[in-house]
Design an enzyme around this catalytic site. Structure first.
Site: not given
Ligand code: NOJ
Length: 450
Positions: A174, A362
């Site tokens: 990200e 994710e």
């Molecule tokens: C994005 C991130 O990659 C992760 O580290 C985070 O905990 C989750 N989404 C939820 O916000």
């Protein structure tokens, strides 16, 4: 388990090759912040500063995965989870970020990889999930162009040590979130602010993504190499020309800025004029070094955003209308629960010609879980996951490219600036005792994957 709650979903509908897994990140789960020669990262420093993290939470121990990894791997096996995504902490491997390698850090990840493989679980490594070595931050961190070579050297060490057993690699997690929150807004580590820091970090991270991927390709020729992007379905608040234009700028910023150069399309400067300032940092040969032919792209989608024009907001001229203001159902992160967002982003990213394979690396939700009589009845999370899987199924039935789904996350963990209050796990963690309890969502997932 009540089979009725499984809705009509059945794993077989997704096909035999569809990948199922869970995702985590080192800083969010490992703890053991200075064990066995580990150096300090920007998140170790940021979390030690007053007022940065809600309720003063820190990640000194987190989920204690460093010590209890075997227990969590056993739980994963119990839940029938075949793929585990985790990240490498750069400062466990290289305490000061460059030069010297810490053998204890290598040994630790070797133990995790070997234990996963012995349990029949495929390891998926993320090389960078936001925990830059602090000693590199003192040299400017990602705003320093040298970060590209620091990162490549670190990637080479990981590839050399783990590439004999690990097939699946993700280079950067990200980029838009950690550069935006960490280098523009200052609400994540390293807490820098301003457009100059942000644009420099953006360009160097993009160059590092490609440089890191090339390193893995050279050292692990058979590797399955991807990188992950956050993405959000964007809608204008009204059909006015101003709101539609504002939504387009936000879409460019959140969804296009990092992936398009990687796909060989350059930065989308025409649709977001502030990106033209990047030209101050782009050197002659850079445009030839921005793209890489990734084997897969990881997309991470949680919600949608509704956007209205706001010309007083610098650079973007737009504002997000919060879920609360819109009076819609949301999670503990304040994110609207809107499963069709996943279908929309899949459709959008399918339009890029250069993407070979899409994996949802994710998706998940934070809800206020309560542990009662040894059980966590997190039905909202179960439904959240089921509803998002239905959108994936719809996408697949429409012929769209999407070949895997990883839940964020295996256990509750340290949710960055939100601390421990935002619980995303399939498994509940009591952070006082480190006791694990499989939630209803975890039991449902187990049943679904069986
Ligand atoms: C994005 C991130 O990659 C992760 O580290 C985070 O905990 C989750 N989404 C939820 O916000």
């Amino acid at each position: 388990m009540n089979k009725i709650e499984n809705s009509f979903l059945n794993k077989d509908q997704f096909g035999d090759d569809f990948l199922w897994g869970v995702s985590t990140a080192a800083f969010q789960i490992e703890g053991a912040h200075d064990a066995d020669g580990k150096g300090s990262s920007i998140w170790d420093v940021f979390t030690s500063q007053k007022g940065k993290i809600k309720n003063g939470h820190h990640a000194l121990t987190a989920c204690d995965f460093y010590n209890s990894y075997q227990n969590d791997i056993d739980l994963m096996k119990e839940l029938n989870i075949p793929n585990f995504r985790f990240s490498i902490s750069w400062t466990r491997i290289m305490p000061t970020g460059t030069d010297s390698v810490n053998q204890a850090g290598i040994d630790y990840y070797n133990k995790i990889i070997d234990s996963l493989l012995a349990s029949g679980i495929e390891p998926w490594i993320t090389l960078y999930h936001w925990d830059l070595p602090q000693s590199l931050e003192t040299k400017g961190g990602w705003t320093n162009r040298e970060s590209v070579s620091w990162f490549s050297d670190y990637v080479a060490i990981c590839a050399q040590h783990f590439g004999d057993r690990v097939k699946n690699w993700m280079v950067i997690n990200e980029p838009s979130v950690f550069t935006g929150a960490g280098y523009f807004l200052g609400i994540h580590a390293p807490g820098k602010k301003g457009i100059t820091n942000y644009l420099k970090a953006m360009h160097h991270v993009t160059l590092a993504t490609t440089a890191g991927a090339k390193k893995v390709r050279n050292l692990v020729p058979e590797a399955n190499i991807g990188t992950t992007f956050s993405c959000t379905h964007i809608e204008p608040a009204t059909q006015s020309a101003k709101d539609i234009e504002a939504a387009k700028r936000v879409d460019t910023l959140l969804n296009r800025t990092f992936i398009e150069p990687i796909l060989g399309l350059g930065y989308p400067q025409a649709d977001l004029p502030v990106l033209k300032k990047l030209n101050n940092y782009i050197l002659e040969d850079d445009l030839n070094n921005l793209s890489f032919d990734f084997d897969f792209i990881g997309l991470q989608c949680y919600t949608r955003e509704v956007v209205k024009s706001a010309m007083l907001i610098p650079y973007i001229g737009a504002e997000l209308i919060s879920a609360e203001k819109r009076n819609v159902i949301s999670t503990d992160m304040g994110w609207e629960v809107y499963p069709p967002a996943l279908y929309h982003v899949l459709k959008k990213f399918n339009e890029y010609k250069g993407i070979k394979k899409i994996i949802i690396t994710e998706n998940g939700a934070a809800f206020p879980d309560t542990l009662s009589n040894g059980k966590v009845y997190d039905i909202k999370r179960t439904h959240y996951i089921q509803d998002h899987l239905e959108q994936i199924l719809k996408a697949r039935n429409d012929g769209l490219n999407v070949e895997g789904y990883f839940v964020w996350s295996l256990t509750d963990n340290f949710e960055w600036a939100e601390g421990y209050n935002a619980r995303f796990g399939l498994i509940h963690v009591d952070f006082e005792t480190q006791q694990r309890t499989i939630k209803h969502s975890g039991l449902w997932f187990k049943d679904f994957l069986s």
